[in-house]
Design a protein around this motif. Structure first.
Motif, PDB file in Angstrom:
ATOM      1  N   UNK A   4      -4.891 -17.628  -4.227  1.00 34.74           N
ATOM      2  CA  UNK A   4      -5.479 -17.414  -2.912  1.00 34.74           C
ATOM      3  C   UNK A   4      -5.296 -15.972  -2.513  1.00 34.74           C
ATOM      4  N   UNK A   5      -5.310 -15.712  -1.210  1.00 34.84           N
ATOM      5  CA  UNK A   5      -5.198 -14.350  -0.696  1.00 34.84           C
ATOM      6  C   UNK A   5      -3.743 -13.940  -0.510  1.00 34.84           C
ATOM      7  N   UNK A   6      -3.497 -12.628  -0.567  1.00 38.78           N
ATOM      8  CA  UNK A   6      -2.184 -12.044  -0.329  1.00 38.78           C
ATOM      9  C   UNK A   6      -2.271 -11.181   0.921  1.00 38.78           C
ATOM     10  N   UNK A   7      -1.365 -11.401   1.868  1.00 41.10           N
ATOM     11  CA  UNK A   7      -1.312 -10.616   3.103  1.00 41.10           C
ATOM     12  C   UNK A   7       0.106 -10.104   3.273  1.00 41.10           C
ATOM     13  N   UNK A   8       0.278  -8.782   3.287  1.00 38.37           N
ATOM     14  CA  UNK A   8       1.592  -8.159   3.423  1.00 38.37           C
ATOM     15  C   UNK A   8       1.597  -7.391   4.735  1.00 38.37           C
ATOM     16  N   UNK A   9       2.558  -7.709   5.628  1.00 34.25           N
ATOM     17  CA  UNK A   9       2.598  -7.115   6.963  1.00 34.25           C
ATOM     18  C   UNK A   9       4.023  -6.714   7.328  1.00 34.25           C
ATOM     19  N   UNK A  10       4.217  -5.436   7.660  1.00 38.49           N
ATOM     20  CA  UNK A  10       5.495  -4.917   8.176  1.00 38.49           C
ATOM     21  C   UNK A  10       6.695  -5.245   7.304  1.00 38.49           C
ATOM     22  N   UNK A  11       6.532  -5.136   6.021  1.00 38.72           N
ATOM     23  CA  UNK A  11       7.623  -5.413   5.085  1.00 38.72           C
ATOM     24  C   UNK A  11       7.519  -4.411   3.930  1.00 38.72           C
ATOM     25  N   UNK A  12       8.653  -4.132   3.321  1.00 32.25           N
ATOM     26  CA  UNK A  12       8.669  -3.234   2.170  1.00 32.25           C
ATOM     27  C   UNK A  12       8.913  -4.031   0.895  1.00 32.25           C
ATOM     28  N   UNK A  13       8.132  -3.745  -0.111  1.00 28.26           N
ATOM     29  CA  UNK A  13       8.357  -4.292  -1.444  1.00 28.26           C
ATOM     30  C   UNK A  13       8.960  -3.151  -2.257  1.00 28.26           C
ATOM     31  N   UNK A  14      10.232  -3.281  -2.598  1.00 30.53           N
ATOM     32  CA  UNK A  14      10.959  -2.231  -3.311  1.00 30.53           C
ATOM     33  C   UNK A  14      11.185  -2.677  -4.750  1.00 30.53           C
ATOM     34  N   UNK A  15      10.796  -1.828  -5.687  1.00 28.31           N
ATOM     35  CA  UNK A  15      10.991  -2.124  -7.099  1.00 28.31           C
ATOM     36  C   UNK A  15      11.990  -1.100  -7.632  1.00 28.31           C
ATOM     37  N   UNK A  16      13.200  -1.528  -7.971  1.00 28.43           N
ATOM     38  CA  UNK A  16      14.244  -0.595  -8.423  1.00 28.43           C
ATOM     39  C   UNK A  16      13.840   0.148  -9.698  1.00 28.43           C
ATOM     40  N   UNK A  17      14.410   1.318  -9.880  1.00 31.34           N
ATOM     41  CA  UNK A  17      14.167   2.109 -11.083  1.00 31.34           C
ATOM     42  C   UNK A  17      14.459   1.263 -12.321  1.00 31.34           C
ATOM     43  N   UNK A  18      13.581   1.358 -13.300  1.00 29.79           N
ATOM     44  CA  UNK A  18      13.743   0.593 -14.529  1.00 29.79           C
ATOM     45  C   UNK A  18      13.128  -0.794 -14.486  1.00 29.79           C
ATOM     46  N   UNK A  19      12.647  -1.206 -13.301  1.00 32.16           N
ATOM     47  CA  UNK A  19      12.019  -2.521 -13.153  1.00 32.16           C
ATOM     48  C   UNK A  19      10.518  -2.369 -12.955  1.00 32.16           C
ATOM     49  N   UNK A  20       9.773  -3.438 -13.282  1.00 34.97           N
ATOM     50  CA  UNK A  20       8.334  -3.450 -13.068  1.00 34.97           C
ATOM     51  C   UNK A  20       7.922  -4.798 -12.486  1.00 34.97           C
ATOM     52  N   UNK A  21       6.763  -4.799 -11.852  1.00 35.52           N
ATOM     53  CA  UNK A  21       6.203  -6.032 -11.304  1.00 35.52           C
ATOM     54  C   UNK A  21       4.717  -6.065 -11.612  1.00 35.52           C
TER      55      UNK A  21
END
Length: 108
Positions: A4-21
């Motif tokens: 379905x749809x993705x809605x991201x609001x007022x939040x941070x998605x942090x990906x640490x060094x050495x990691x991937x998403x």
């Protein structure tokens, strides 16, 4: 996989060094005001795959650093800050939108 749809609001998605998403979305993706996704990382750390021609929308005040693949899809930057690679159909930009495009991934 987001079915379905993705809605991201007022939040941070942090990906640490050495990691991937790798994030697969079977609909549209919207980053609303205040949303920040991987803004401190490199584009290769976040790969956003919009399936079935999904649309990407960035609202004013949002940030996204990623490799975005949405063949046939649309990208509407309505005042957000995008950095990375975008592979898609058509794009539009509103006042205040910024793009830092890294074509090294898309063009060998």
């Amino acid at each position: 996989v987001v079915t379905g749809d993705l809605y991201v609001d007022s939040v941070a998605i942090v990906i640490p060094a050495g990691s991937t998403l790798d994030l697969y979305v079977q609909g549209d993706a919207q980053f609303a005001f205040g949303a920040a996704a991987n803004t401190g990382g490199s584009p290769d750390q976040l790969r956003l795959h919009l399936l079935d021609g999904g649309a990407l929308t960035m609202d004013w005040g949002s940030g996204l650093t990623a490799v975005v693949e949405e063949p046939g899809g649309t990208f509407a930057n309505n005042g957000g800050a995008f950095s990375g690679t975008w592979i898609g159909g058509t794009t539009s930009a509103a006042w205040g939108a910024t793009f830092h495009l890294d074509d090294s991934r898309a063009c060998p």
